[in-house]
Design a protein around this motif. Structure first.
Motif, PDB file in Angstrom:
ATOM      1  N   GLY A  33      24.826  45.571  49.187  1.00 35.26           N
ATOM      2  CA  GLY A  33      23.663  45.788  50.035  1.00 35.26           C
ATOM      3  C   GLY A  33      22.437  45.045  49.537  1.00 35.26           C
ATOM      4  N   GLN A  34      22.210  45.093  48.241  1.00 29.81           N
ATOM      5  CA  GLN A  34      21.059  44.397  47.658  1.00 29.81           C
ATOM      6  C   GLN A  34      21.094  42.908  47.976  1.00 29.81           C
ATOM      7  N   GLN A  35      22.296  42.320  47.946  1.00 30.46           N
ATOM      8  CA  GLN A  35      22.423  40.864  48.040  1.00 30.46           C
ATOM      9  C   GLN A  35      22.824  40.387  49.438  1.00 30.46           C
ATOM     10  N   LYS A  36      22.632  41.271  50.425  1.00 29.26           N
ATOM     11  CA  LYS A  36      22.736  40.919  51.849  1.00 29.26           C
ATOM     12  C   LYS A  36      24.103  40.343  52.219  1.00 29.26           C
ATOM     13  N   LEU A  37      25.144  41.037  51.734  1.00 25.90           N
ATOM     14  CA  LEU A  37      26.502  40.604  52.034  1.00 25.90           C
ATOM     15  C   LEU A  37      27.284  41.668  52.814  1.00 25.90           C
ATOM     16  N   GLU A  38      26.569  42.582  53.484  1.00 34.80           N
ATOM     17  CA  GLU A  38      27.243  43.648  54.233  1.00 34.80           C
ATOM     18  C   GLU A  38      28.163  43.085  55.310  1.00 34.80           C
ATOM     19  N   SER A  39      27.806  41.928  55.867  1.00 38.39           N
ATOM     20  CA  SER A  39      28.603  41.373  56.968  1.00 38.39           C
ATOM     21  C   SER A  39      30.015  41.003  56.540  1.00 38.39           C
ATOM     22  N   ASP A  84      33.880  44.065  53.827  1.00 43.22           N
ATOM     23  CA  ASP A  84      35.292  44.448  53.919  1.00 43.22           C
ATOM     24  C   ASP A  84      36.223  43.347  53.416  1.00 43.22           C
ATOM     25  N   SER A  85      35.723  42.134  53.285  1.00 44.94           N
ATOM     26  CA  SER A  85      36.541  41.025  52.796  1.00 44.94           C
ATOM     27  C   SER A  85      36.394  40.808  51.296  1.00 44.94           C
ATOM     28  N   LEU A  86      35.512  41.562  50.644  1.00 46.96           N
ATOM     29  CA  LEU A  86      35.212  41.349  49.228  1.00 46.96           C
ATOM     30  C   LEU A  86      36.101  42.202  48.331  1.00 46.96           C
ATOM     31  N   PHE A  87      36.490  41.628  47.209  1.00 42.63           N
ATOM     32  CA  PHE A  87      37.271  42.340  46.188  1.00 42.63           C
ATOM     33  C   PHE A  87      36.390  43.374  45.502  1.00 42.63           C
ATOM     34  N   ASN A  88      36.870  44.612  45.448  1.00 39.29           N
ATOM     35  CA  ASN A  88      36.133  45.710  44.828  1.00 39.29           C
ATOM     36  C   ASN A  88      37.008  46.347  43.747  1.00 39.29           C
ATOM     37  N   ASN A 133      35.267  36.157  46.500  1.00 42.26           N
ATOM     38  CA  ASN A 133      33.908  36.688  46.602  1.00 42.26           C
ATOM     39  C   ASN A 133      32.879  35.593  46.352  1.00 42.26           C
ATOM     40  N   ALA A 134      33.156  34.734  45.358  1.00 42.90           N
ATOM     41  CA  ALA A 134      32.236  33.638  45.050  1.00 42.90           C
ATOM     42  C   ALA A 134      32.181  32.626  46.198  1.00 42.90           C
ATOM     43  N   GLU A 135      33.302  32.424  46.868  1.00 44.93           N
ATOM     44  CA  GLU A 135      33.326  31.512  48.024  1.00 44.93           C
ATOM     45  C   GLU A 135      32.582  32.114  49.212  1.00 44.93           C
ATOM     46  N   TRP A 136      32.673  33.436  49.375  1.00 40.45           N
ATOM     47  CA  TRP A 136      31.890  34.078  50.434  1.00 40.45           C
ATOM     48  C   TRP A 136      30.392  33.901  50.188  1.00 40.45           C
ATOM     49  N   ARG A 137      29.977  33.946  48.942  1.00 32.26           N
ATOM     50  CA  ARG A 137      28.551  33.701  48.640  1.00 32.26           C
ATOM     51  C   ARG A 137      28.106  32.352  49.199  1.00 32.26           C
ATOM     52  N   SER A 138      28.869  31.309  48.908  1.00 31.53           N
ATOM     53  CA  SER A 138      28.502  29.966  49.381  1.00 31.53           C
ATOM     54  C   SER A 138      28.468  29.905  50.901  1.00 31.53           C
ATOM     55  N   LYS A 139      29.447  30.528  51.519  1.00 29.80           N
ATOM     56  CA  LYS A 139      29.547  30.456  52.983  1.00 29.80           C
ATOM     57  C   LYS A 139      28.434  31.231  53.668  1.00 29.80           C
ATOM     58  N   PHE A 155      29.531  30.696  41.191  1.00 29.91           N
ATOM     59  CA  PHE A 155      29.526  31.658  40.091  1.00 29.91           C
ATOM     60  C   PHE A 155      28.198  31.554  39.347  1.00 29.91           C
ATOM     61  N   THR A 156      27.475  32.642  39.299  1.00 34.80           N
ATOM     62  CA  THR A 156      26.219  32.674  38.560  1.00 34.80           C
ATOM     63  C   THR A 156      26.488  33.102  37.116  1.00 34.80           C
ATOM     64  N   GLU A 157      25.481  32.987  36.293  1.00 35.12           N
ATOM     65  CA  GLU A 157      25.543  33.576  34.960  1.00 35.12           C
ATOM     66  C   GLU A 157      25.164  35.054  35.073  1.00 35.12           C
ATOM     67  N   GLN A 158      25.788  35.885  34.231  1.00 33.04           N
ATOM     68  CA  GLN A 158      25.650  37.341  34.291  1.00 33.04           C
ATOM     69  C   GLN A 158      26.055  37.859  35.666  1.00 33.04           C
ATOM     70  N   LEU A 159      27.353  37.775  35.919  1.00 34.61           N
ATOM     71  CA  LEU A 159      27.883  38.296  37.175  1.00 34.61           C
ATOM     72  C   LEU A 159      28.730  39.530  36.905  1.00 34.61           C
ATOM     73  N   GLU A 160      28.915  40.309  37.951  1.00 28.56           N
ATOM     74  CA  GLU A 160      29.691  41.535  37.824  1.00 28.56           C
ATOM     75  C   GLU A 160      31.180  41.234  37.936  1.00 28.56           C
ATOM     76  N   ASN A 161      31.996  42.223  37.589  1.00 28.94           N
ATOM     77  CA  ASN A 161      33.438  42.037  37.645  1.00 28.94           C
ATOM     78  C   ASN A 161      33.960  41.960  39.072  1.00 28.94           C
ATOM     79  N   PHE A 162      33.049  42.000  40.054  1.00 35.95           N
ATOM     80  CA  PHE A 162      33.425  41.716  41.430  1.00 35.95           C
ATOM     81  C   PHE A 162      32.788  40.412  41.923  1.00 35.95           C
TER      82      PHE A 162
END
Length: 735
Positions: free
Chosen positions: A165-171, A174-178, A377-383, A393-400
């Motif tokens: 939610g913080q990073q505006k990826l709600e759309s 459901d496709s993201l690895f959790n 998940n990292a590819e969804w960020r770019s898209k 992939f950023t530095e200091q990223l979460e295990n998702f």
């Protein structure tokens, strides 16, 4: 003492006659992404043999076991503690010369909800900026037949949901690895001929706990205890319980299980080693300690050989009560600085690079799988953010695979790019993932592993840089390339140190070397279309930046930068990890000038923590300097166990401190240039050594050095022996 195997690590000690150990398990993340301990076990023997002056506690390194022996109160006893390599079981075996009673207490501080405050949240994903009050939810503990069942079952809302939610990826949620839900972490503690004997409340150091007791049915000369640990995503608790029950080993198979585990450790030690001054009788000898500590730390890494998650740089599986590290940190034993599920690649890389030369390729898979799981998940960020391909992939990223929320920053300008961390240290730092890409490719070069499964990941990481910096160029103007046909990597970052960089050397060196390695793949691994793409991309990578200071040419951290934020030396990353400059390579003076005369490199030089000056010195053949820094890096830690270094910049035990020490020592002993194997390129006079290391082209090299003479050398395959250059006999070799 640390003891472990598979993906379980224990801290073991004896206090007031009781044997205690913490249960550490790879992947045991809670809702806040804290890497939980799964409890503490206390063993009390009556009459107690461990309260007298006759006492010994020894780590049997060759077997991966701890033995505790003592004689007191009329009883002589030996207690053996070890972990199965092939199943998630901790074993305790007690033998005494007279009948004794055993009480095993499972101690848990999460018997109630806890509310971490301020700095204690550095152990989870929230750090200094929790978006709401933080709760560590209680565990469930209950008595079962002959034992106890304990587990932490994550609630439906976790850090994953809040960060998305913080990073505006709600759309695309459901496709993201959790990885955090539905996740259950826990296990069973069971004793042979033991029964539940009630519970009590207590306090150990700074933390209240509740203890559940198992007591032997009757006094005996033999007692056995087993803890079975399981971390698994399971929608139904009944499924998790069934699986953990299936992992419990029958008492009748204990002997065979132990023999199989001991054989694994024997094979582990035979595939690689470095022993300095091996015949020395004086264990206070500083050089001997360097070799011993190299071995001890490699052992600690092997305790998470087969984890679902990689060994964490900030303590691995062996963190312990935090007030014993920092007296003001009166937190629970779950604490570690810099997060539990947070991945800091700049640190993690130093834990995994040494595994190539030590031949521990099987142990690298956990790190590689970590990245493969979060690739999508990292590819969804770019898209979503920029509309292009490639894994971001950023530095200091979460295990998702998303940036840490505190580092991403909750207080962001309204119109700030949602794909960026609003952070002075981490902004635009994308390139650390490329070191893991190279490690993936090198596992074939060193060990012959198939890497076809990694190639889509590597390609996605490279495509990100290609497409993202074309995207950035279009935002700035009408041309996507500079006048020489090169991409412009701006804004960028040279490590965390040189910020708002233009053509950072870390990015350029990484892209050059990884792309060249992809192009070196055989035809069956790389389609012609892919090969054409990488050939085209290689031409678009600009040259490494250099500069002249006080009349001396040297490597530059970037062409231009706006400010300095940290104390790294990324201008020397073309030396390590990228191997563009070094012993036996052209223009070594350019790199040596950088090491000796770059004012920032000199100012930032240190042996502490993740500092890698010892590696640079070894790679550049600076023997005296490499020796000086290695003696500092791998000397005994300021703690009872000699490789519990730190906290440095991170925590205790500092695994990137140990990893960088391992790399530097390996590089002093053996380096490779093309087909050549260079022995002793930075090896000090007076250090005898027995060694076995791995080199490229699936080669192993072992030997013995005595009084400066190589008295024994074995190379496999044997035809590679002609490629060996003994640098002690080739003093003028590119020096």
């Amino acid at each position: 003492m640390p003891v472990g195997a598979g993906d379980i690590g224990l801290n073991v000690w004896v206090e007031n006659g009781d044997v205690l150990f913490y249960l550490g398990k790879s992947g045991a993340f809670d809702e806040n992404n804290t890497l939980l301990k799964l409890g503490r076990v206390r063993l009390n023997i009556s009459p107690n043999p461990f309260q007298g002056v006759t006492f010994r506690q020894e780590l049997l390194l060759e077997k991966g076991q701890v033995v505790i022996a003592g004689q007191s109160n009329g009883v002589k006893a030996e207690l053996l503690l070890w972990v199965d390599v092939h199943a998630p079981n901790v074993h305790v075996e007690l033998k005494t010369d007279k009948k004794v009673e055993l009480v095993a207490t499972y101690e848990n501080w999460r018997y109630k909800d806890l509310y971490p405050q301020k700095k204690e949240n550095n152990a989870n994903s929230w750090k200094w900026a929790p978006p709401k009050p933080v709760v560590t939810h209680r565990d469930s503990i209950s008595a079962i037949s002959n034992g106890l069942l304990f587990f932490h079952q994550n609630k439906p809302e976790t850090a994953f949901d809040i960060v998305v939610g913080q990073q505006k990826l709600e759309s695309v949620k459901d496709s993201l690895f959790n990885p955090l839900y539905p996740l259950i972490s826990g296990g069973i503690l069971r004793g042979q001929h033991m029964l539940f004997d009630g519970y009590h409340h207590g306090r150990y150091l700074d933390t209240d706990f509740m203890g559940w007791r198992l007591k032997s049915k009757k006094a005996s000369t033999i007692h056995r205890l087993q803890a079975t640990l399981l971390v698994r995503q399971a929608a139904e608790l009944t499924d998790w319980k069934k699986e953990v029950e299936q992992q419990v080993e029958a008492w009748s198979t204990l002997r065979q299980v132990k023999q199989k585990a001991e054989k694994w450790w024997s094979n582990f030690w035979s595939r690689s080693y470095i022993a300095i001054n091996p015949s020395a009788e004086n264990t206070t000898d500083a050089a001997w300690q360097v070799g011993r500590n190299y071995q001890l730390f490699r052992y600690m890494l092997a305790c998470n050989a087969y984890g679902e998650y990689p060994t964490k740089f900030n303590g691995g599986l062996f963190t312990y009560d935090p007030s014993r590290v920092e007296s003001s940190f009166t937190f629970t034993p779950d604490f570690r600085n810099w997060g539990g599920g947070t991945h800091t690649a700049q640190n993690q890389r130093l834990v995994y690079w040494p595994m190539l030369k030590s031949g521990d390729f099987d142990m690298m898979e956990a790190q590689f799988k970590f990245y493969q799981r979060i690739q999508r998940n990292a590819e969804w960020r770019s898209k979503v953010y920029w509309g292009h391909a490639g894994a971001s992939f950023t530095e200091q990223l979460e295990n998702f695979g998303l940036p840490n929320p505190a580092e991403y920053n909750w207080k962001r300008p309204q119109d700030f790019d949602p794909g960026l961390e609003y952070n002075a240290w981490l902004e635009y730092q994308w390139d650390t993932v490329l070191e893991f890409c190279m490690m993936m490719l090198e596992t074939h070069n060193y060990g012959g592993q198939s890497i076809k499964g990694y190639l889509p990941f590597v390609e996605s990481c490279i495509r990100f840089f290609d497409e993202h910096y074309q995207y950035r160029a279009r935002q700035r103007g009408s041309k996507i390339l500079d006048q020489d046909g090169h991409l412009v990597f701006y804004p960028g970052s040279s490590a965390e140190t040189y910020k708002m960089a233009y053509n950072a050397s870390t990015t350029i060196a990484a892209l050059q070397q990884v792309t060249k390695r992809m192009l070196a793949l055989p035809a069956q691994d790389l389609e012609e279309k892919q090969r054409a793409y990488f050939e085209s991309f290689l031409k678009k990578i600009p040259p490494l930046p250099t500069r002249t200071l006080d009349g001396k040419a040297m490597l530059a951290p970037a062409q231009v930068w706006a400010r300095i934020n940290n104390t790294e030396a990324p201008q020397l990353y073309p030396v390590f990890p990228w191997g563009i400059y070094g012993v036996g390579l052209p223009n070594i003076e350019l790199a040596r000038n950088t090491y000796w005369h770059d004012p920032d490199v000199q100012k930032f030089r240190s042996h502490v923590g993740w500092k890698q000056d010892n590696i640079f010195a070894a790679r550049l053949g600076l023997t005296v300097e490499a020796k000086r820094l290695t003696l500092l890096k791998l000397c005994n830690a300021d703690r009872r166990f000699p490789t519990f270094w730190g906290p440095g910049f991170d925590w205790v035990p500092d695994h990137n401190w140990g990893g960088s020490g391992m790399i530097g020592l390996q590089e002093m002993l053996l380096q490779t240039v093309d087909s050549q194997i260079l022995l002793f390129p930075a090896w000090p006079e007076g250090w005898d050594v027995d060694f076995k290391l791995h080199a490229g082209r699936q080669t192993t090299v072992s030997g013995k050095l005595r009084n400066g003479k190589l008295i024994e050398l074995q190379v496999f395959p044997v035809e590679r022996k002609s490629d060996v250059v003994n640098m002690l006999e080739e003093k003028e070799y590119n020096m």
